[in-house]
Design a protein around this motif. Structure first.
Motif, PDB file in Angstrom:
ATOM      1  N   UNK A  58       0.802  -1.228   0.000  1.00  0.00           N
ATOM      2  CA  UNK A  58       0.000   0.000   0.000  1.00  0.00           C
ATOM      3  C   UNK A  58       0.837   1.280   0.000  1.00  0.00           C
ATOM      4  N   UNK A  59       2.000   1.259   0.608  1.00  0.00           N
ATOM      5  CA  UNK A  59       2.874   2.434   0.590  1.00  0.00           C
ATOM      6  C   UNK A  59       3.354   2.732  -0.822  1.00  0.00           C
ATOM      7  N   UNK A  60       3.730   1.686  -1.551  1.00  0.00           N
ATOM      8  CA  UNK A  60       4.178   1.861  -2.937  1.00  0.00           C
ATOM      9  C   UNK A  60       3.024   2.322  -3.823  1.00  0.00           C
ATOM     10  N   UNK A  61       1.852   1.728  -3.640  1.00  0.00           N
ATOM     11  CA  UNK A  61       0.687   2.117  -4.434  1.00  0.00           C
ATOM     12  C   UNK A  61       0.315   3.576  -4.158  1.00  0.00           C
ATOM     13  N   UNK A  62       0.387   3.997  -2.901  1.00  0.00           N
ATOM     14  CA  UNK A  62       0.123   5.378  -2.539  1.00  0.00           C
ATOM     15  C   UNK A  62       1.108   6.321  -3.236  1.00  0.00           C
ATOM     16  N   UNK A  63       2.367   5.932  -3.284  1.00  0.00           N
ATOM     17  CA  UNK A  63       3.390   6.735  -3.959  1.00  0.00           C
ATOM     18  C   UNK A  63       3.061   6.880  -5.444  1.00  0.00           C
ATOM     19  N   UNK A  64       2.649   5.787  -6.071  1.00  0.00           N
ATOM     20  CA  UNK A  64       2.322   5.823  -7.503  1.00  0.00           C
ATOM     21  C   UNK A  64       1.089   6.697  -7.751  1.00  0.00           C
ATOM     22  N   UNK A  65       0.070   6.597  -6.879  1.00  0.00           N
ATOM     23  CA  UNK A  65      -1.100   7.469  -7.014  1.00  0.00           C
ATOM     24  C   UNK A  65      -0.693   8.933  -6.954  1.00  0.00           C
ATOM     25  N   UNK A  66       0.195   9.272  -6.019  1.00  0.00           N
ATOM     26  CA  UNK A  66       0.585  10.669  -5.820  1.00  0.00           C
ATOM     27  C   UNK A  66       1.349  11.258  -7.013  1.00  0.00           C
ATOM     28  N   UNK A  99       1.060  10.195 -10.214  1.00  0.00           N
ATOM     29  CA  UNK A  99       0.359   9.997 -11.479  1.00  0.00           C
ATOM     30  C   UNK A  99      -0.531  11.198 -11.783  1.00  0.00           C
ATOM     31  N   UNK A 100      -0.282  11.817 -12.940  1.00  0.00           N
ATOM     32  CA  UNK A 100      -1.143  12.916 -13.380  1.00  0.00           C
ATOM     33  C   UNK A 100      -2.524  12.350 -13.671  1.00  0.00           C
ATOM     34  N   UNK A 101      -3.531  13.090 -13.315  1.00  0.00           N
ATOM     35  CA  UNK A 101      -4.896  12.655 -13.592  1.00  0.00           C
ATOM     36  C   UNK A 101      -5.606  12.067 -12.393  1.00  0.00           C
ATOM     37  N   UNK A 102      -4.891  11.699 -11.338  1.00  0.00           N
ATOM     38  CA  UNK A 102      -5.533  11.188 -10.134  1.00  0.00           C
ATOM     39  C   UNK A 102      -5.892  12.381  -9.258  1.00  0.00           C
ATOM     40  N   UNK A 103      -7.197  12.573  -9.039  1.00  0.00           N
ATOM     41  CA  UNK A 103      -7.664  13.696  -8.230  1.00  0.00           C
ATOM     42  C   UNK A 103      -7.583  13.338  -6.748  1.00  0.00           C
ATOM     43  N   UNK A 104      -8.120  12.185  -6.384  1.00  0.00           N
ATOM     44  CA  UNK A 104      -8.111  11.706  -5.003  1.00  0.00           C
ATOM     45  C   UNK A 104      -7.971  10.192  -4.993  1.00  0.00           C
ATOM     46  N   UNK A 105      -7.448   9.668  -3.882  1.00  0.00           N
ATOM     47  CA  UNK A 105      -7.349   8.224  -3.711  1.00  0.00           C
ATOM     48  C   UNK A 105      -7.346   7.890  -2.233  1.00  0.00           C
ATOM     49  N   UNK A 106      -7.704   6.655  -1.934  1.00  0.00           N
ATOM     50  CA  UNK A 106      -7.642   6.152  -0.563  1.00  0.00           C
ATOM     51  C   UNK A 106      -7.401   4.648  -0.637  1.00  0.00           C
ATOM     52  N   UNK A 107      -6.597   4.160   0.306  1.00  0.00           N
ATOM     53  CA  UNK A 107      -6.314   2.732   0.400  1.00  0.00           C
ATOM     54  C   UNK A 107      -6.647   2.334   1.835  1.00  0.00           C
ATOM     55  N   UNK A 108      -7.531   1.345   1.986  1.00  0.00           N
ATOM     56  CA  UNK A 108      -7.911   0.905   3.329  1.00  0.00           C
ATOM     57  C   UNK A 108      -7.795  -0.591   3.465  1.00  0.00           C
TER      58      UNK A 108
END
Length: 96
Positions: free
Chosen positions: A72-80, A82-91
């Motif tokens: 999840x830490x790596x996925x969060x980094x990739x979301x941050x 990536x252009x085009x991602x407005x919001x994200x959450x991982x739970x």
């Protein structure tokens, strides 16, 4: 391996091909780091609850996956980054 859910909102200016490419990119991050994608549910374009950076709608996608604690830490980094991602959450739905 633990169960996780991620929901992300993509910018409405992205066309259908760009949305699919981003979904595949995020699935690839999960699978290439030892995770297992269980379900991908594209909710489509919806109105946001509140305006974010002068944008009031976006394309929502839910991904259920299993992974180790570090993914999840790596996925969060990739979301941050990536252009085009407005919001994200991982739970982790199991930890309530």
């Amino acid at each position: 391996m633990r169960s996780y859910e991620t929901i992300f909102v993509l910018h409405p200016s992205l066309d259908e091909e760009a949305v699919k490419a981003n979904i595949e990119k995020f699935k690839g991050v999960i699978e290439n780091n030892g995770g297992e994608v269980e379900n991908v549910d594209v909710w489509g374009r919806r109105k946001l609850a509140y305006e974010i950076a002068k944008v009031n709608e976006g394309t929502y996608t839910l991904i259920n996956f299993k992974a180790g604690a570090e993914l999840p830490k790596e996925l969060d980094r990739v979301f941050r980054i990536t252009d085009g991602v407005i919001r994200h959450i991982i739970i982790n739905p199991e930890s309530k």
